[in-house]
Design an enzyme around this catalytic site. Structure first.
Site, mmCIF file in Angstrom:
data_model
loop_
_atom_site.group_PDB
_atom_site.id
_atom_site.type_symbol
_atom_site.label_atom_id
_atom_site.label_comp_id
_atom_site.label_asym_id
_atom_site.label_seq_id
_atom_site.Cartn_x
_atom_site.Cartn_y
_atom_site.Cartn_z
ATOM 1 N N ASP A 45 0.950 -1.237 -0.201
ATOM 2 C CA ASP A 45 0.036 0.074 -0.005
ATOM 3 C C ASP A 45 0.903 1.284 0.055
ATOM 4 O OD1 ASP A 45 0.999 -0.138 2.635
ATOM 5 O OD2 ASP A 45 -1.119 0.121 3.597
ATOM 6 N N GLU A 116 -2.112 -5.205 8.286
ATOM 7 C CA GLU A 116 -1.643 -4.448 9.337
ATOM 8 C C GLU A 116 -2.319 -4.935 10.902
ATOM 9 O OE1 GLU A 116 -0.558 -0.755 8.762
ATOM 10 O OE2 GLU A 116 0.549 -0.921 6.829
ATOM 11 N N GLU A 183 7.985 -4.258 11.444
ATOM 12 C CA GLU A 183 8.581 -3.008 11.057
ATOM 13 C C GLU A 183 9.138 -1.862 12.014
ATOM 14 O OE1 GLU A 183 6.014 -0.973 7.855
ATOM 15 O OE2 GLU A 183 7.312 0.738 7.974
HETATM 16 O O1 KIV Z 1 3.585 -1.346 1.679
HETATM 17 C C1 KIV Z 1 4.765 -1.629 1.943
HETATM 18 O O2 KIV Z 1 5.628 -1.057 1.374
HETATM 19 C C2 KIV Z 1 5.086 -2.065 3.010
HETATM 20 C C3 KIV Z 1 6.229 -2.501 3.443
HETATM 21 C C4 KIV Z 1 6.212 -3.502 4.692
HETATM 22 C C5 KIV Z 1 7.400 -2.924 2.665
HETATM 23 O O3 KIV Z 1 3.807 -2.657 3.729
#
Ligand code: KIV
Length: 277
Positions: A45, A116, A183
């Protein structure tokens, strides 16, 4: 139950072989990432910032994600293709999460989806997994809800926050995720989570001990004008090369050096003269 590409990620964790993952958003770049042998391609995203020029990842729509995922699918032959579920598709409209996950698989041909962490991430994950769709989780800094975390900054630096992230990781493992993105957390926390869970961890700013690493493609190539986070390593300055090529094109057009004979078409002179008869 998991496909061969996912099985091979689990195999890599078991055998201490590192996993590679990069983002891609279009056919041209996805072909190159796939040819390079990267294990996982994420239609992230981050499309929002990197390609669409939006301020927040939470602003990207389901339709935009599908449009780009379809283009990437046409290019990808070997890598595992993961579609990143945009905020609106599962956090804003939680009841549509399963439906939207199915759209990534059925319409765009993705092998899996990523979502997420948020309060209901485990229950949403369970529902998607029950439908036979593989889910990659994402904990630590979760950009879609970064405002609730104090902005885009390192997470898990105090004991309360570190324990919460460990618990989130365990909950997503129990919910059925096949892998987790970690992350922007301290390296020691990345290592501990990697040791505590049986599914592969893929770090982005989470230290060297994760089972794999992911970065945004445009960041490693030096494309895009945004400020790069501390964890990004830029491997080449493509922007500089593109800029030079465009400036050269502009100069050659303005001075009538392009197109030269080598890039023009010609016809037989006698035939041409007939045009004036
Ligand atoms: O959208 C994204 O770039 C991500 C990162 C973890 C690479 O979710």
């Amino acid at each position: 139950m998991f496909n061969n590409k996912i099985q091979s990620l689990l195999f890599k964790k078991k055998n201490h072989q590192k996993i590679t993952m990069l983002t891609a958003y279009d056919y041209a770049f996805a072909s190159v990432v796939d040819e390079a042998g990267v294990d996982v391609i994420l239609v992230g995203d981050s499309l929002a910032n990197v390609v669409l020029g939006l301020e927040k990842t939470a602003d990207v729509t389901m339709e935009a994600m599908l449009h780009h995922a379809k283009a990437v699918r046409r290019a990808v032959k070997k890598s595992l293709l993961v579609g990143d579920m945009p905020f609106e598709s599962y956090q804003k409209e939680e009841q549509k999460a399963v439906l939207n996950a199915k759209r990534f698989v059925d319409e765009a041909g993705c092998d899996a989806v990523k979502l997420e962490w948020f309060e209901k991430a485990p229950s949403v994950t369970k529902k998607i997994v029950q439908e036979g769709i593989a889910v990659m989780g994402h904990v630590g800094l979760t950009p879609q809800t970064a405002e609730q975390l104090g902005g885009l900054k390192v997470q898990g630096k105090d004991v309360v926050s570190a324990r919460k992230i460990i618990q989130n990781a365990k909950d997503l493992e129990s919910a059925g995720c096949f892998s987790l993105v970690l992350e922007c957390i301290p390296s020691s926390l990345g290592q501990l989570i990697t040791e505590k869970i049986s599914i592969p961890t893929i770090g982005i700013g989470a230290g060297v001990h994760c089972d794999g690493q992911v970065l945004v493609l445009h960041d490693i190539l030096g494309l895009g004008g945004m400020k790069r986070p501390h964890f990004v390593k830029q491997y080449v300055n493509v922007k500089e090369q593109v800029l030079q090529a465009i400036q050269k094109f502009r100069y050659e057009v303005e001075t009538s050096q392009f197109p030269d004979d080598a890039h023009s078409y010609f016809m037989d002179e006698k035939e041409w003269q007939k045009v004036f008869e």
